[in-house]
Design a protein around this motif. Structure first.
Motif, PDB file in Angstrom:
ATOM      1  N   SER A   1      55.401  -5.846  18.038  1.00  0.00           N
ATOM      2  CA  SER A   1      54.059  -5.304  17.957  1.00  0.00           C
ATOM      3  C   SER A   1      53.962  -4.165  16.943  1.00  0.00           C
ATOM      4  O   SER A   1      52.880  -3.842  16.484  1.00  0.00           O
ATOM      5  CB  SER A   1      53.608  -4.823  19.327  1.00  0.00           C
ATOM      6  OG  SER A   1      54.485  -3.813  19.803  1.00  0.00           O
ATOM      7  N   LYS A   2      55.103  -3.569  16.604  1.00  0.00           N
ATOM      8  CA  LYS A   2      55.115  -2.502  15.590  1.00  0.00           C
ATOM      9  C   LYS A   2      56.081  -2.875  14.480  1.00  0.00           C
ATOM     10  O   LYS A   2      57.120  -3.473  14.738  1.00  0.00           O
ATOM     11  CB  LYS A   2      55.538  -1.170  16.203  1.00  0.00           C
ATOM     12  CG  LYS A   2      54.481  -0.548  17.067  1.00  0.00           C
ATOM     13  CD  LYS A   2      54.818   0.891  17.380  1.00  0.00           C
ATOM     14  CE  LYS A   2      53.650   1.542  18.105  1.00  0.00           C
ATOM     15  NZ  LYS A   2      53.835   2.977  18.244  1.00  0.00           N
TER      16      LYS A   2
ATOM     17  N   SER B   1      51.295  -0.264  14.391  1.00  0.00           N
ATOM     18  CA  SER B   1      50.923  -1.519  15.039  1.00  0.00           C
ATOM     19  C   SER B   1      49.649  -2.062  14.400  1.00  0.00           C
ATOM     20  O   SER B   1      49.014  -1.394  13.577  1.00  0.00           O
ATOM     21  CB  SER B   1      50.713  -1.294  16.538  1.00  0.00           C
ATOM     22  OG  SER B   1      49.778  -0.263  16.744  1.00  0.00           O
ATOM     23  N   ARG B   2      49.293  -3.262  14.793  1.00  0.00           N
ATOM     24  CA  ARG B   2      48.062  -3.870  14.276  1.00  0.00           C
ATOM     25  C   ARG B   2      46.872  -2.981  14.618  1.00  0.00           C
ATOM     26  O   ARG B   2      46.817  -2.389  15.689  1.00  0.00           O
ATOM     27  CB  ARG B   2      47.875  -5.263  14.863  1.00  0.00           C
ATOM     28  CG  ARG B   2      48.887  -6.253  14.329  1.00  0.00           C
ATOM     29  CD  ARG B   2      48.545  -7.674  14.763  1.00  0.00           C
ATOM     30  NE  ARG B   2      49.573  -8.620  14.375  1.00  0.00           N
ATOM     31  CZ  ARG B   2      49.657  -9.190  13.158  1.00  0.00           C
ATOM     32  NH1 ARG B   2      48.766  -8.922  12.234  1.00  0.00           N
ATOM     33  NH2 ARG B   2      50.620 -10.038  12.891  1.00  0.00           N
ATOM     34  N   GLY B   3      45.946  -2.871  13.678  1.00  0.00           N
ATOM     35  CA  GLY B   3      44.764  -2.049  13.887  1.00  0.00           C
ATOM     36  C   GLY B   3      44.889  -0.646  13.318  1.00  0.00           C
ATOM     37  O   GLY B   3      43.905   0.079  13.252  1.00  0.00           O
TER      38      GLY B   3
ATOM     39  N   SER C   1      42.513  -3.834   6.910  1.00  0.00           N
ATOM     40  CA  SER C   1      42.865  -5.234   7.165  1.00  0.00           C
ATOM     41  C   SER C   1      43.683  -5.879   6.061  1.00  0.00           C
ATOM     42  O   SER C   1      44.638  -6.613   6.346  1.00  0.00           O
ATOM     43  CB  SER C   1      41.614  -6.057   7.444  1.00  0.00           C
ATOM     44  OG  SER C   1      40.758  -6.054   6.328  1.00  0.00           O
TER      45      SER C   1
ATOM     46  N   GLU D   1      47.223  -4.499   6.369  1.00  0.00           N
ATOM     47  CA  GLU D   1      47.848  -4.983   7.597  1.00  0.00           C
ATOM     48  C   GLU D   1      48.263  -6.450   7.478  1.00  0.00           C
ATOM     49  O   GLU D   1      49.369  -6.819   7.856  1.00  0.00           O
ATOM     50  CB  GLU D   1      46.874  -4.814   8.757  1.00  0.00           C
ATOM     51  CG  GLU D   1      47.399  -5.319  10.075  1.00  0.00           C
ATOM     52  CD  GLU D   1      46.390  -5.139  11.180  1.00  0.00           C
ATOM     53  OE1 GLU D   1      45.913  -6.152  11.706  1.00  0.00           O
ATOM     54  OE2 GLU D   1      46.073  -3.979  11.511  1.00  0.00           O
ATOM     55  N   LYS D   2      47.398  -7.272   6.945  1.00  0.00           N
ATOM     56  CA  LYS D   2      47.686  -8.701   6.807  1.00  0.00           C
ATOM     57  C   LYS D   2      48.941  -8.914   5.957  1.00  0.00           C
ATOM     58  O   LYS D   2      49.829  -9.687   6.315  1.00  0.00           O
ATOM     59  CB  LYS D   2      46.487  -9.413   6.188  1.00  0.00           C
ATOM     60  CG  LYS D   2      46.656 -10.906   6.090  1.00  0.00           C
ATOM     61  CD  LYS D   2      45.395 -11.542   5.520  1.00  0.00           C
ATOM     62  CE  LYS D   2      45.583 -13.041   5.354  1.00  0.00           C
ATOM     63  NZ  LYS D   2      44.449 -13.674   4.712  1.00  0.00           N
TER      64      LYS D   2
ATOM     65  N   PHE E   1      52.273  -7.370   7.828  1.00  0.00           N
ATOM     66  CA  PHE E   1      52.777  -8.147   8.957  1.00  0.00           C
ATOM     67  C   PHE E   1      53.298  -9.517   8.536  1.00  0.00           C
ATOM     68  O   PHE E   1      54.014 -10.166   9.289  1.00  0.00           O
ATOM     69  CB  PHE E   1      51.720  -8.263  10.066  1.00  0.00           C
ATOM     70  CG  PHE E   1      51.715  -7.086  10.996  1.00  0.00           C
ATOM     71  CD1 PHE E   1      52.466  -7.100  12.158  1.00  0.00           C
ATOM     72  CD2 PHE E   1      50.975  -5.954  10.704  1.00  0.00           C
ATOM     73  CE1 PHE E   1      52.481  -6.007  13.017  1.00  0.00           C
ATOM     74  CE2 PHE E   1      50.977  -4.849  11.549  1.00  0.00           C
ATOM     75  CZ  PHE E   1      51.734  -4.885  12.709  1.00  0.00           C
TER      76      PHE E   1
ATOM     77  N   ARG F   1      58.688  -3.986   3.700  1.00  0.00           N
ATOM     78  CA  ARG F   1      58.969  -3.984   5.154  1.00  0.00           C
ATOM     79  C   ARG F   1      60.386  -3.450   5.359  1.00  0.00           C
ATOM     80  O   ARG F   1      61.347  -3.998   4.826  1.00  0.00           O
ATOM     81  CB  ARG F   1      58.839  -5.402   5.696  1.00  0.00           C
ATOM     82  CG  ARG F   1      59.261  -5.543   7.144  1.00  0.00           C
ATOM     83  CD  ARG F   1      58.084  -5.746   8.065  1.00  0.00           C
ATOM     84  NE  ARG F   1      58.531  -5.906   9.429  1.00  0.00           N
ATOM     85  CZ  ARG F   1      58.249  -6.956  10.189  1.00  0.00           C
ATOM     86  NH1 ARG F   1      57.529  -7.941   9.683  1.00  0.00           N
ATOM     87  NH2 ARG F   1      58.654  -7.022  11.426  1.00  0.00           N
TER      88      ARG F   1
END
Length: 91
Positions: free
Chosen positions: A3-4, A54-56, A60, A63-64, A67, A89
């Motif tokens: 999640s992170k 984490s997401r959010g 966007s 984030e996209k 991840f 990453r």
């Protein structure tokens, strides 16, 4: 996928600068050193390290791209309202 994730980035204002930096990273130059020298984000002091998020937590587009990366992978250039990012990453 957890999640992170842990990422670093380089943020610049011009696409041409981002393209040059992406090429230099591809040739083996240090992501962290380039971030310290060229990034316009406050994270530059830490070599672009954004820590875990984490997401959010990010816009966007960022984030996209973040991840979608595997550990150690560097993104293509990502455009957001802040400028042009190159994302790595870390974990």
């Amino acid at each position: 996928m957890g999640s992170k994730i842990h990422c670093a980035h380089i943020l610049v204002e011009k696409l041409s600068v981002a393209q040059d930096l992406k090429a230099r990273i591809s040739k083996g130059e240090s992501f962290a050193n380039l971030a310290k020298e060229f990034s316009i984000d406050v994270s530059k002091k830490r070599g672009g390290d954004l820590g875990f998020f984490s997401r959010g937590a990010m816009v966007s587009e960022f984030e996209k791209a973040a991840f979608a990366l595997q550990k150690g992978q560097v993104s293509d250039i990502v455009k957001t309202q802040f400028g042009y990012h190159i994302i790595k990453r870390l974990d």
